[in-house]
Design an enzyme around this catalytic site. Structure first.
Site, short mmCIF file in Angstrom:
data_model
loop_
_atom_site.label_atom_id
_atom_site.label_comp_id
_atom_site.label_asym_id
_atom_site.label_seq_id
_atom_site.Cartn_x
_atom_site.Cartn_y
_atom_site.Cartn_z
N TYR A 1 6.99 -4.34 11.77
CA TYR A 1 6.87 -3.95 13.15
C TYR A 1 6.09 -5.15 14.01
CZ TYR A 1 5.49 -1.27 17.37
OH TYR A 1 5.17 -0.85 18.72
N ASP B 1 22.93 3.85 22.26
CA ASP B 1 22.46 3.27 21.26
C ASP B 1 22.37 1.76 21.51
OD1 ASP B 1 21.90 1.92 18.81
OD2 ASP B 1 23.57 3.04 17.79
N LYS C 1 7.56 -7.81 16.57
CA LYS C 1 6.97 -7.98 18.05
C LYS C 1 6.60 -9.26 18.54
CE LYS C 1 7.50 -3.61 19.57
NZ LYS C 1 8.46 -3.38 20.60
N1 SER Z 1 1.09 2.45 18.32
C1 SER Z 1 1.88 1.49 17.67
C2 SER Z 1 1.82 2.02 16.21
O1 SER Z 1 0.89 2.74 16.02
C3 SER Z 1 1.18 0.30 17.78
O2 SER Z 1 1.79 -0.22 18.84
O3 SER Z 1 2.62 1.52 15.57
#
Ligand code: SER
Length: 309
Positions: free
Chosen positions: A135, A45, A139
């Site tokens: 997300y 994990d 990043k």
């Molecule tokens: N493929 C990813 C997504 O759609 C983008 O980095 O979240």
């Protein structure tokens, strides 16, 4: 060369582990899901700091590939867990790698790190970046952290801003670009698909083989060749759902797609349509091989081999 792959059971890991083995690496593949590879595997994990440290001590890898992530849609649905996996874990991996004297580290960034004020065509390497999704925010922070670890701790971290990745054998979950993989399977089995993006939403995409050769080239490049310590832009092709439907219909004319956009539309509209990847081309010879027709041909071939058609 000994390699540790974290998140080896995901879309990229499943293709990267066999490729590293082909290149002669000794690989320890880890994930929280059971793994079936012709190499050493272990449960890990990525949030388990001590477990990670122990594995690094025991395996002593020269290279670490950190691929564990919650993609863009899933991160919106499970924000706290998404943040922990996408950022906290990445930070812990960097820390543990400094401690264990790892020679080089790969982790995956994303086009989601860009935002609505980023130029959307031929997006430059260093544009304005204002990601609207959690997300992408993780990043972008990860990119800053990677550069920080390079300058502060001399950790040789390398990364790519991946677009949508298309390949056979695995149905990606939780992303905004997943439709492009799912459409192939739906076309084969149901002959119809309901797409959660508008038909004209163009996004950058990459065939999985190009993604893997990108990782391998980047990681094999000499340290002094790497001038981008956040994450490199790379570009393969761009297409919209409607353009992919038209390509698929060449093989399966009865395939129909309907469009019912959801919250992912807004994320997709904040991302680039194409990227300027000249730094990657110059620094470590990034040379993608697949355009849309080549990708579609490769997918049909691979799906036929896997007995999917
Ligand atoms: N493929 C990813 C997504 O759609 C983008 O980095 O979240």
């Amino acid at each position: 060369m000994r390699a540790l792959v974290i998140g080896a059971g995901g879309q990229i890991g499943r293709a990267l582990v066999p490729a590293l083995l082909d290149y002669g690496y000794q690989v320890l593949a880890t994930d929280i899901v059971p793994l079936d590879y012709p190499t050493a595997t272990a449960y890990l994990d990525v949030l388990d700091k001590e477990g990670l440290r122990r594995i690094l001590r025991e395996w002593q890898p020269e290279a670490v590939y950190h691929l564990a992530a919650y993609l863009s849609a899933k991160s919106e649905m499970e924000p706290e867990r998404g943040w922990s996996i996408n950022l906290t874990a990445t930070w812990q991996v960097f820390d543990a790698c400094v401690e264990a004297n790892v020679d080089r580290v790969f982790w995956a960034s994303s086009i989601a790190a860009f935002g609505p004020h980023t130029p959307r065509e031929a997006t430059p390497q260093y544009p304005h970046m204002d990601p609207i999704g959690l997300y992408g925010i993780a990043k972008l922070t990860g990119e800053r952290l990677a550069e920080y670890y390079y300058y502060r701790y001399d950790l040789d971290v390398r990364s790519l801003r991946f677009p949508g990745i298309i390949g056979p054998g695995y149905l990606p979950q939780g992303g905004t670009t997943d439709f492009a993989v799912h459409m192939f399977y739906a076309a084969l089995h149901e002959k119809r698909y309901t797409c959660y993006l508008q038909p004209d939403t163009r996004l950058p995409m990459l065939y999985i083989d190009d993604a893997i050769s990108g990782i391998i080239r980047l990681m094999q490049a000499p340290r002094e060749a790497i001038t981008v310590r956040g994450a490199y832009n790379i570009h393969g092709m761009s297409f919209s759902p409607a353009e992919l439907v038209a390509e698929i219909q060449k093989a399966i004319p009865e395939f129909v797609c309907e469009y019912v956009p959801d919250f992912r539309q807004k994320l997709a509209e904040s991302w680039p349509r194409s990227l300027d990847d000249s730094y990657a081309r110059r620094d470590w010879n990034w040379r993608p091989q697949y355009d849309l027709p080549a990708l579609v041909e490769a997918m049909w071939k691979a799906l036929a081999l896997h007995g999917q058609s």
